[in-house]
Design a protein around this motif. Structure first.
Motif, PDB file in Angstrom:
ATOM      1  N   HIS A 138     101.840   4.640  17.208  1.00 20.96           N
ATOM      2  CA  HIS A 138     102.929   5.618  17.228  1.00 20.96           C
ATOM      3  C   HIS A 138     103.661   5.610  18.571  1.00 20.96           C
ATOM      4  N   ASN A 139     102.906   5.405  19.664  1.00 18.27           N
ATOM      5  CA  ASN A 139     103.496   5.521  20.999  1.00 18.27           C
ATOM      6  C   ASN A 139     103.930   4.195  21.607  1.00 18.27           C
ATOM      7  N   GLN A 186     118.108  18.370  13.803  1.00 10.72           N
ATOM      8  CA  GLN A 186     118.253  16.921  13.624  1.00 10.72           C
ATOM      9  C   GLN A 186     118.301  16.203  14.968  1.00 10.72           C
ATOM     10  N   LYS A 227     111.378  14.358  24.860  1.00 13.19           N
ATOM     11  CA  LYS A 227     111.280  15.804  24.699  1.00 13.19           C
ATOM     12  C   LYS A 227     112.466  16.463  25.394  1.00 13.19           C
ATOM     13  N   LYS A 250     114.723  16.117  16.307  1.00 13.93           N
ATOM     14  CA  LYS A 250     113.910  15.124  15.621  1.00 13.93           C
ATOM     15  C   LYS A 250     114.282  13.711  16.057  1.00 13.93           C
ATOM     16  N   MET A 251     115.580  13.457  16.202  1.00  9.61           N
ATOM     17  CA  MET A 251     116.031  12.132  16.627  1.00  9.61           C
ATOM     18  C   MET A 251     115.469  11.789  18.008  1.00  9.61           C
ATOM     19  N   TYR A 252     115.539  12.745  18.928  1.00 10.93           N
ATOM     20  CA  TYR A 252     115.046  12.506  20.288  1.00 10.93           C
ATOM     21  C   TYR A 252     113.521  12.429  20.302  1.00 10.93           C
ATOM     22  N   ASN A 253     112.852  13.344  19.611  1.00  8.89           N
ATOM     23  CA  ASN A 253     111.393  13.356  19.614  1.00  8.89           C
ATOM     24  C   ASN A 253     110.817  12.089  18.995  1.00  8.89           C
ATOM     25  N   GLN A 254     111.426  11.607  17.924  1.00  4.75           N
ATOM     26  CA  GLN A 254     110.934  10.395  17.283  1.00  4.75           C
ATOM     27  C   GLN A 254     111.070   9.179  18.198  1.00  4.75           C
ATOM     28  N   ALA A 255     112.028   9.231  19.104  1.00  2.00           N
ATOM     29  CA  ALA A 255     112.200   8.144  20.078  1.00  2.00           C
ATOM     30  C   ALA A 255     111.297   8.317  21.294  1.00  2.00           C
ATOM     31  N   LYS A 257     107.421   3.468  23.471  1.00  3.71           N
ATOM     32  CA  LYS A 257     108.134   4.702  23.809  1.00  3.71           C
ATOM     33  C   LYS A 257     108.060   4.954  25.311  1.00  3.71           C
TER      34      LYS A 257
END
Length: 345
Positions: free
Chosen positions: A36-37, A152, A163, A155-160, A40
């Motif tokens: 997952h990480n 949205q 924070k 979520k876009m920033y967190n998924q990338a 990143k």
């Protein structure tokens, strides 16, 4: 950064990790987290969260939320103070006819009470008229904005891997209605921020209002200062509400000729929501904004203090020195991150 994997490296490493997990007779503990990480950004350096205010990328041609996220990722940064522009444009805010990139230097010149030419005064007067009309349009839009779109953005920033810890729209000024302030606070929560930041209004009634409203929402208001900062600059606001806090600017504090900032940080650390870091000179040396390591600001000592004392407020890179010819704000912010990484390692 040098340790930022390319797409090919990322895919290759992922394939190798998955293959290793498949053929191993032992369970690969933590493999979902590793997958997952992988790739990143991580700018939490020995306990110190290094972030950036997206104002640092104001010279970049694309100011959308998507482009801004890419700038942050390119710098290897995992936490940010997000300006209003990228987020609100994504949500559908009306566009301003004012080219803010071209007028920022003049606005700062006026803010710092530097002498303006007649042409500059005329240009600023025209900008003020345009901005007043735009502000009225923006205020109207804010009161009916589709708030779910802020989720949205989060979520876009967190998924990338990024924070959003702070949000700084121009919705908290003296001219803002309670409804507009509530909009800004709600947007901040939807973005995942724990604080909103605003220029200190110099108005006790307004800081009382902002702190009270923010506290009810479980947020803090971090008041930002420039060279008007002193050790007692925030005292009234801090006494008014636990929702009021400090958005400390280390470089401006030094340029203003204040006492040792390390003493201030030690005394006020529990009320500092976030801190802007830059390298400025003292008044005796000209107050310049310089590439990091060339000014008089004790960046190394402050970052080390944060690490050793385990302070949890973010150290927010604010790029304000002149970008060298042939470089870009992204390249310069990367240098600032590397400065922090070397200091804290």
């Amino acid at each position: 950064m040098k340790n930022q994997p390319t797409r090919r490296q990322f895919l290759g490493a992922t394939a190798a990790l998955v293959a290793g997990a498949a053929i191993s007779s032992q369970p690969l503990f933590g493999s979902p987290a590793l997958l997952h990480n992988l790739g990143k950004p991580n700018s939490l350096i020995n306990g110190v969260q290094v972030g950036v205010i997206t104002y640092s990328f104001r010279d970049m041609p694309d100011q959308s939320a998507e482009a801004t996220l890419q700038y942050v990722l390119d710098c290897g940064i995992s936490a940010i103070e997000l300006m209003g522009g990228p987020a609100e444009s994504f949500v559908g805010a009306p566009k301003s006819s004012v080219d803010m990139k071209s007028v920022f230097p003049l606005m700062r010149k006026r803010f710092e009470k530097q002498e303006l030419t007649e042409d500059e005064k005329k240009q600023l007067a025209e900008v003020d008229t345009q901005m007043k009309a735009y502000r009225a349009e923006l205020t109207k839009w804010r009161l009916s904005a589709p708030m779910s779109k802020f989720e949205q953005v989060r979520k876009m920033y967190n998924q990338a891997g990024v924070k959003i810890y702070g949000f700084k729209p121009d919705a908290f000024g003296l001219q803002s209605s309670d409804a507009e302030i509530e909009y800004g606070l709600k947007a901040a929560k939807l973005l995942g921020a724990n604080q909103v930041t605003v220029e200190h209004p110099g108005n006790d009634a307004h800081t009382l209002k902002l702190g009270t409203m923010a506290y009810k929402q479980g947020l803090r208001v971090g008041y930002h200062g420039h060279e008007q900062q002193t050790p007692t600059f925030w005292d009234t606001a801090l006494a008014q509400s636990p929702g009021n806090a400090i958005n400390f600017d280390l470089g401006h504090y030094v340029a203003a000729g204040n006492p040792d900032p390390l003493v201030f940080i030690k005394e006020k650390h529990d009320r500092i929501a976030s801190m802007h870091i830059k390298d400025r000179q003292t008044a005796a040396h000209g107050k310049g904004n310089l590439p990091w390591g060339q000014g008089d600001t004790p960046l190394l000592q402050v970052l080390t203090l944060m690490r050793d004392q385990k302070y949890t407020f973010p150290a927010t890179i604010e790029l304000e020195y002149q970008i060298p010819a042939g470089s870009s704000s992204v390249a310069e912010v990367k240098k600032c991150v590397e400065f922090c990484r070397k200091t804290l390692s």
